[in-house]
Design a protein around this motif. Structure first.
Motif, PDB file in Angstrom:
ATOM      1  N   THR A 287       0.812  -1.213   0.000  1.00 50.10           N
ATOM      2  CA  THR A 287       0.000   0.000   0.000  1.00 50.10           C
ATOM      3  C   THR A 287       0.851   1.270   0.000  1.00 50.10           C
ATOM      4  N   THR A 288       2.169   1.132   0.014  1.00 49.35           N
ATOM      5  CA  THR A 288       3.043   2.292  -0.092  1.00 49.35           C
ATOM      6  C   THR A 288       3.251   2.612  -1.569  1.00 49.35           C
ATOM      7  N   VAL A 289       2.879   3.809  -1.960  1.00 50.66           N
ATOM      8  CA  VAL A 289       2.944   4.206  -3.368  1.00 50.66           C
ATOM      9  C   VAL A 289       3.820   5.441  -3.499  1.00 50.66           C
ATOM     10  N   ILE A 290       4.797   5.359  -4.402  1.00 50.45           N
ATOM     11  CA  ILE A 290       5.615   6.515  -4.744  1.00 50.45           C
ATOM     12  C   ILE A 290       5.291   6.873  -6.183  1.00 50.45           C
ATOM     13  N   GLN A 291       4.674   8.021  -6.361  1.00 52.31           N
ATOM     14  CA  GLN A 291       4.221   8.433  -7.686  1.00 52.31           C
ATOM     15  C   GLN A 291       5.075   9.592  -8.177  1.00 52.31           C
ATOM     16  N   GLY A 292       5.853   9.364  -9.241  1.00 55.93           N
ATOM     17  CA  GLY A 292       6.704  10.417  -9.779  1.00 55.93           C
ATOM     18  C   GLY A 292       5.895  11.494 -10.475  1.00 55.93           C
ATOM     19  N   GLY A 293       6.546  12.602 -10.710  1.00 53.24           N
ATOM     20  CA  GLY A 293       5.909  13.709 -11.428  1.00 53.24           C
ATOM     21  C   GLY A 293       5.101  14.585 -10.502  1.00 53.24           C
ATOM     22  N   SER A 294       4.082  14.019  -9.888  1.00 54.98           N
ATOM     23  CA  SER A 294       3.225  14.810  -9.017  1.00 54.98           C
ATOM     24  C   SER A 294       3.794  14.941  -7.619  1.00 54.98           C
ATOM     25  N   GLY A 295       4.830  14.117  -7.307  1.00 54.92           N
ATOM     26  CA  GLY A 295       5.397  14.181  -5.974  1.00 54.92           C
ATOM     27  C   GLY A 295       4.485  13.598  -4.924  1.00 54.92           C
ATOM     28  N   PHE A 296       3.595  12.689  -5.300  1.00 56.30           N
ATOM     29  CA  PHE A 296       2.618  12.120  -4.368  1.00 56.30           C
ATOM     30  C   PHE A 296       3.223  10.938  -3.621  1.00 56.30           C
ATOM     31  N   PHE A 297       3.078  10.925  -2.310  1.00 54.31           N
ATOM     32  CA  PHE A 297       3.547   9.816  -1.499  1.00 54.31           C
ATOM     33  C   PHE A 297       2.411   9.352  -0.598  1.00 54.31           C
ATOM     34  N   SER A 298       2.069   8.084  -0.669  1.00 60.63           N
ATOM     35  CA  SER A 298       1.074   7.506   0.219  1.00 60.63           C
ATOM     36  C   SER A 298       1.797   6.750   1.320  1.00 60.63           C
ATOM     37  N   LEU A 299       1.568   7.100   2.547  1.00 63.39           N
ATOM     38  CA  LEU A 299       2.311   6.540   3.666  1.00 63.39           C
ATOM     39  C   LEU A 299       1.454   5.624   4.522  1.00 63.39           C
ATOM     40  N   LYS A 300       0.551   4.875   3.883  1.00 58.76           N
ATOM     41  CA  LYS A 300      -0.268   3.939   4.643  1.00 58.76           C
ATOM     42  C   LYS A 300       0.592   2.816   5.235  1.00 58.76           C
ATOM     43  N   MET A 301       1.700   2.502   4.560  1.00 54.99           N
ATOM     44  CA  MET A 301       2.611   1.488   5.081  1.00 54.99           C
ATOM     45  C   MET A 301       4.019   1.860   4.669  1.00 54.99           C
ATOM     46  N   VAL A 302       4.971   1.774   5.607  1.00 49.58           N
ATOM     47  CA  VAL A 302       6.352   2.078   5.285  1.00 49.58           C
ATOM     48  C   VAL A 302       7.078   0.783   4.947  1.00 49.58           C
ATOM     49  N   VAL A 303       8.222   0.917   4.276  1.00 54.62           N
ATOM     50  CA  VAL A 303       9.015  -0.240   3.876  1.00 54.62           C
ATOM     51  C   VAL A 303      10.147  -0.403   4.883  1.00 54.62           C
ATOM     52  N   HIS A 304      10.098  -1.489   5.651  1.00 56.81           N
ATOM     53  CA  HIS A 304      11.040  -1.670   6.747  1.00 56.81           C
ATOM     54  C   HIS A 304      12.365  -2.281   6.317  1.00 56.81           C
ATOM     55  N   SER A 305      12.390  -3.060   5.234  1.00 62.28           N
ATOM     56  CA  SER A 305      13.584  -3.842   4.921  1.00 62.28           C
ATOM     57  C   SER A 305      14.684  -3.038   4.246  1.00 62.28           C
ATOM     58  N   VAL A 306      14.330  -1.982   3.487  1.00 55.45           N
ATOM     59  CA  VAL A 306      15.315  -1.254   2.687  1.00 55.45           C
ATOM     60  C   VAL A 306      16.286  -0.496   3.588  1.00 55.45           C
ATOM     61  N   LYS A 307      17.577  -0.791   3.404  1.00 53.78           N
ATOM     62  CA  LYS A 307      18.631  -0.139   4.188  1.00 53.78           C
ATOM     63  C   LYS A 307      19.478   0.816   3.343  1.00 53.78           C
ATOM     64  N   VAL A 308      19.479   0.633   2.021  1.00 56.30           N
ATOM     65  CA  VAL A 308      20.297   1.467   1.127  1.00 56.30           C
ATOM     66  C   VAL A 308      19.394   2.041   0.044  1.00 56.30           C
ATOM     67  N   LEU A 309      19.383   3.371  -0.102  1.00 63.45           N
ATOM     68  CA  LEU A 309      18.533   4.043  -1.076  1.00 63.45           C
ATOM     69  C   LEU A 309      19.360   5.005  -1.906  1.00 63.45           C
ATOM     70  N   SER A 310      19.097   5.019  -3.213  1.00 64.11           N
ATOM     71  CA  SER A 310      19.778   5.943  -4.123  1.00 64.11           C
ATOM     72  C   SER A 310      18.764   6.873  -4.757  1.00 64.11           C
ATOM     73  N   LEU A 311      19.049   8.179  -4.762  1.00 62.86           N
ATOM     74  CA  LEU A 311      18.180   9.195  -5.351  1.00 62.86           C
ATOM     75  C   LEU A 311      18.967   9.989  -6.387  1.00 62.86           C
ATOM     76  N   PHE A 312      18.263  10.496  -7.428  1.00 61.21           N
ATOM     77  CA  PHE A 312      18.958  11.243  -8.467  1.00 61.21           C
ATOM     78  C   PHE A 312      18.022  12.253  -9.118  1.00 61.21           C
ATOM     79  N   GLU A 313      18.607  13.046 -10.057  1.00 62.17           N
ATOM     80  CA  GLU A 313      17.900  14.060 -10.843  1.00 62.17           C
ATOM     81  C   GLU A 313      17.438  15.236  -9.984  1.00 62.17           C
ATOM     82  N   ARG A 314      16.277  15.816 -10.315  1.00 63.10           N
ATOM     83  CA  ARG A 314      15.796  17.026  -9.637  1.00 63.10           C
ATOM     84  C   ARG A 314      15.323  16.677  -8.240  1.00 63.10           C
ATOM     85  N   LEU A 315      15.993  17.218  -7.252  1.00 62.29           N
ATOM     86  CA  LEU A 315      15.651  16.907  -5.871  1.00 62.29           C
ATOM     87  C   LEU A 315      15.634  18.183  -5.044  1.00 62.29           C
ATOM     88  N   SER A 316      14.673  18.249  -4.146  1.00 62.41           N
ATOM     89  CA  SER A 316      14.636  19.311  -3.157  1.00 62.41           C
ATOM     90  C   SER A 316      14.658  18.661  -1.786  1.00 62.41           C
TER      91      SER A 316
END
Length: 346
Positions: A287-316
Motif C-alpha cells: 500500500t506504499t505508493v511513490i508516484q513520480g511527477g506529481s510528488g505524491f507519497f502515500s504513507l499507509k505502510m512504510v518499507v522496513h527492509s530497505v537499508k540502502v537508497l539511491s536518489l537522483f535528478e531534480r531533488l529538493s
C-alpha cells in the motif's frame, strides 16, 4: 675484502632488480594474467619471448569485441577472419565470448556468422556468452541454435536483439548453473519468458533492458537476488514489472525506467533500492505508493527492509524527506543531482 664483498652484493642486487621476474612465474599464473588482457593484447604476448610463446595458446581465453559505435570504422580491427583464426589456433578453454550490439551491423556480417563461431570446439566449456544482433527488426530472429550446447557450462548470458516468440522452443533451453541473465531488446511472449526463467533454477541476477515485446512482466523466483530494469528513451514497450514472489531478492535497481510501473508484492529481504527521483514513474510496495511527477507519497505502510537508497535528478529537501519517511530504517543514502529542485535549493 669487505669493500669487494660489498660491491659484489650491490652488483648482485642490481642484476636481480633488472631480472624479468614476471616471466619466472608459473604458467598457470601467467595464463591468468594473459586472460585479463584485451583480446588483441593477449595474442600479442606471443612475441615477447620464447617463454611467453605458448602461454596465450593454452591460457583461458576471453574474446570481447567491444566497439565504440561513434567510431565504427577503426575502433576495432578484429575482423571475421581474425576471430575464426583465433578460435582455430587457440588450444586452451574459452571463458567468455562477447559480440556487442554494433559489431555485426557495422561489419556487415550475417547473423549466421555468430552461429558458426559458437560451433567452434574452442568454445566447448564456455562460461560467459554475450551477443546482440544489432540490426533493425532483428528481434524477429531466434537465438543461435548452438546456444543449446553450452547449457551445462554457462554462468552468465546476455541475449540481445533476438526473439523468443511462441515459434521458438524456449522450453527446450536448460541452464542449470546460470546465475546472471541479461535481456536487451529481446522480443518475448509471456509463455516463452516464463519458460526461460524456469530453465534457470539457480538464477541470481536478472536485467531487463530496452524493449522486450511485452507490456507486463511478472516475476516469481526463489533464487533471484538482484533485478534491474532499464528502458531506452523512445523505445519503451514494457509498462509494468510485478515482483510477485522473490524471497531472496536483495537489490532492486531501477535504471532510467521511464514509463515503467514497478510493483513489489513480496520481497521481504530487499535491502538496496534505486536510483529514484520525484520524476520517476509509479513504484508500489503493497500500500506504499511513490508516484513520480506529481510528488505524491502515500504513507499507509512504510518499507522496513530497505537499508540502502539511491536518489537522483531534480531533488529538493522536501522530496528527500518524503522518501526517507517511506524508508525509515535507512543506513545509507546516496544522492546524485544535476540540477536543483524548485524549492529548498541545496
Amino acid at each position: 675484502m669487505a669493500m669487494v664483498s660489498g660491491a659484489k652484493r650491490r652488483r648482485g642486487l642490481e642484476e636481480e632488480q633488472e631480472e624479468d621476474r614476471i616471466s619466472r612465474l608459473p604458467d598457470g599464473i601467467l595464463g591468468d594474467i594473459v586472460t585479463l588482457l584485451p583480446t588483441n593484447d593477449s595474442a600479442r604476448t606471443q612475441v615477447l619471448s620464447s617463454r611467453w610463446r605458448h602461454i596465450w595458446r593454452f591460457a583461458p581465453l576471453n574474446i570481447d569485441l567491444d566497439i565504440n559505435p561513434d567510431y565504427p570504422l577503426g575502433a576495432n580491427n578484429v575482423t571475421e577472419s581474425v576471430i575464426s583464426r583465433i578460435l582455430s589456433a587457440h588450444q586452451g578453454p574459452c571463458r567468455r565470448f562477447s559480440i556487442p550490439e554494433h559489431y555485426l551491423y557495422y561489419r556487415g556480417l550475417p547473423v549466421t556468422s555468430l552461429d558458426g563461431w559458437l560451433e567452434s570446439p574452442a568454445l566447448d566449456r564456455l562460461q560467459e556468452l554475450e551477443f546482440h544482433y544489432g540490426r533493425p527488426h532483428s528481434s524477429n530472429l531466434a537465438p543461435p541454435a548452438s546456444v543449446h550446447r553450452f547449457s551445462s557450462t554457462l554462468r552468465a548470458v546476455s541475449f540481445g536483439g533476438c526473439g523468443f516468440t511462441d515459434g521458438y522452443n524456449a522450453s527446450g533451453l536448460h541452464f542449470p548453473v546460470l546465475k546472471q541473465l541479461s535481456l536487451a531488446d529481446v522480443r518475448f511472449s509471456e509463455s516463452s519468458l516464463r519458460a526461460l526463467l524456469s530453465a534457470c533454477p539457480v538464477l541470481q541476477s536478472l536485467l531487463l533492458k530496452g524493449s522486450i515485446g511485452l507490456s507486463r512482466v511478472q516475476i516469481a523466483s526463489p533464487t533471484l537476488r538482484s533485478i534491474g530494469v532499464r528502458s531506452n528513451h523512445g523505445r519503451v514497450i514494457l509498462r509494468q514489472v510485478i515482483i510477485e514472489d522473490a524471497p531472496c531478492l536483495e537489490r532492486l535497481l531501477c535504471f532510467d525506467y521511464l514509463g515503467v510501473t514497478i510493483s513489489v508484492i513480496s520481497a521481504p529481504k530487499l535491502l538496496v533500492l534505486g536510483p529514484l527521483s520525484d520524476q520517476s514513474p509509479r513504484l508500489e510496495f503493497g500500500t506504499t505508493v511513490i508516484q513520480g511527477g506529481s510528488g505524491f507519497f502515500s504513507l499507509k505502510m512504510v518499507v522496513h527492509s530497505v537499508k540502502v537508497l539511491s536518489l537522483f535528478e531534480r531533488l529538493s529537501l522536501d522530496v528527500v524527506i518524503e522518501f526517507m519517511k517511506c524508508f525509515p530504517y535507512l543506513e545509507s543514502l546516496y544522492i546524485q543531482t544535476k540540477m536543483a529542485g524548485e524549492k529548498n535549493v541545496w
